[in-house]
Write a protein that holds these residues in place. Structure first.
Motif, short mmCIF file in Angstrom:
data_model
loop_
_atom_site.label_atom_id
_atom_site.label_comp_id
_atom_site.label_asym_id
_atom_site.label_seq_id
_atom_site.Cartn_x
_atom_site.Cartn_y
_atom_site.Cartn_z
N VAL A 1 5.34 13.35 7.32
CA VAL A 1 3.68 15.01 6.73
C VAL A 1 4.58 15.20 4.56
O VAL A 1 3.25 15.83 4.86
N CYS B 1 1.78 13.06 3.62
CA CYS B 1 0.69 12.50 3.11
C CYS B 1 0.04 13.65 3.29
O CYS B 1 -0.87 13.33 2.37
N TYR B 2 0.46 15.03 2.51
CA TYR B 2 0.33 16.07 2.18
C TYR B 2 0.16 15.83 0.63
O TYR B 2 -1.40 15.71 -0.35
N LYS B 3 0.62 14.63 -0.09
CA LYS B 3 0.95 14.47 -1.60
C LYS B 3 -0.74 13.24 -1.43
O LYS B 3 -1.40 12.99 -2.85
N GLN C 1 -3.65 18.71 2.39
CA GLN C 1 -2.93 20.21 3.05
C GLN C 1 -3.19 19.40 5.18
O GLN C 1 -2.80 19.81 5.28
N GLN C 2 -4.54 19.38 4.83
CA GLN C 2 -5.44 19.79 6.68
C GLN C 2 -4.83 18.24 6.99
O GLN C 2 -4.24 18.07 7.29
N ALA D 1 -2.19 16.42 6.16
CA ALA D 1 -0.95 16.91 6.39
C ALA D 1 -0.35 17.68 8.12
O ALA D 1 0.24 17.01 8.75
#
Length: 366
Positions: free
Chosen positions: A50, A53-55, A59-60, A62
């Motif tokens: 997660v 994925c955020y990076k 955010q969405q 992730a």
């Protein structure tokens, strides 16, 4: 009655409120609060995915990935664990790192999936940790501290055990504080050690204590470092110096670092395996200071230790340990501590036997 979310950290720690930590295990392992239970929303691998994925996608994306990873049976099992904790600890709270997304999701799932309304801690772990750092700094600035010094084996820990206002730093670090101080059970993480110290000081001040006694320590107690503000302040605190006869110190070291430690290992691993592990630990502890001892002295002490361990294993005889203990005190510890006593001379406000030191501290450190 539904309980509200809270940011009253003082009340949380003083009441010893049950704490459900929904951070990942790796985060919990780096540092936790006394008594907190780790029931993570995501395990380490899920959290890592997660985070990546955020990076990369924001955010969405992730959040969506997190819901995919923690779904079905996995989600049901985690909610079941949270609900069980809530039922067993109705006066508790849950939190994540910043009191944000993970704790809100956990709180929401508990309510919608299990019908359990459970409050969270606003600001989460980070805010509580910041609060405890402030508690320690405030205590150093506003409370009185006295340091108990003395030669190795003089019984400083025994003195602390007789005082209501003693802060047992070595106990919190689960280490006896010397090269031979490592115990069977592991030491806490550095941050957990610091948190426990701050919570202890907070509780003591709430009970009306504002003067504390600590044992003289170097910066490191095994792998746990004293918080820098405390270590620096300890170089200014008044010192009470504990005196004891050389022979008594040898016997105390024999009791604490040989007999008691051997018993710990045997209790943990059984007679045969436990003694082997104990003997290995003793040899390793001596080996850790080989450079400071010098090769010749180390070889002599190591031979004496091997002979003593063989006699102890064969017949339960501990007498031979006195030889290497005596040599280690004469050749290593006593010269080092004599130098330290000289440097601390201007701060020494009292010196005496154990009974005299305890009496002095009971009368003057209140």
């Amino acid at each position: 009655m539904t309980r509200s979310n809270t940011d009253d950290f003082r009340a949380l720690f003083l009441s010893e409120a049950p704490l459900m930590d929904v951070r990942a295990p790796v985060e919990f392992g780096r540092g936790a609060f006394p008594g907190a239970v780790n029931l993570p929303l995501m395990n380490d691998i899920e959290r890592q995915k997660v985070g990546t994925c955020y990076k990369l996608k924001g955010q969405q994306a992730a959040i969506e990935l997190g819901h995919q990873l923690v779904s079905g049976k996995v989600k049901a099992q985690r909610i079941e664990q949270w609900a069980a904790f809530a039922a067993a600890n109705p006066d508790g709270y849950l939190y994540c790192f910043r009191g944000g997304l993970r704790s809100r999701i956990s709180q929401e799932w508990l309510a919608t999936e299990a019908g359990v309304s459970y409050p969270r801690i606003v600001g989460g772990y980070k805010a509580m940790r910041t609060y405890l750092i402030g508690v320690l700094e405030q205590a150093i600035a506003q409370c009185r501290f006295v340091v108990v010094g003395g030669m190795t084996g003089s019984g400083k820990t025994d003195v602390l055990g007789q005082l209501d206002n003693a802060v047992d730093l070595e106990g919190m670090a689960n280490h006896r504080g010397s090269s031979f101080g490592k115990r069977v059970a592991p030491q806490p993480a550095q941050i957990s050690f610091e948190n426990a110290l701050s919570v202890d000081l907070l509780k003591r001040q709430a009970r009306g204590q504002h003067a504390f006694v600590v044992e003289d320590e170097s910066r490191l107690i095994g792998s746990c470092a004293l918080p820098l503000p405390l270590h620096q302040a300890m170089q200014r605190f008044p010192v009470v110096w504990l005196e004891d006869a050389f022979e008594s110190r040898v016997e105390r070291i024999l009791r604490d670092y040989v007999v008691s430690l051997a018993d710990e290992f045997v209790a943990a691993y059984g007679p045969e395996q436990g003694f082997e592990a104990f003997a290995q630990r003793m040899r390793q502890s001596l080996g850790n200071i080989v450079k400071r001892l010098g090769h010749e002295r180390y070889q002599r002490l190591a031979a004496q230790m091997d002979e003593a361990l063989a006699a102890q294993q064969a017949a339960g005889v501990i007498d031979l340990h006195r030889a290497w203990i005596t040599g280690l005190l004469h050749d290593y510890y006593d010269p080092m501590y004599a130098s330290q006593r000289e440097k601390k001379g201007a701060r020494i406000v009292f010196s005496g036997t154990q009974a005299e030191v305890v009496d002095y501290l009971r009368r003057h450190c209140v």
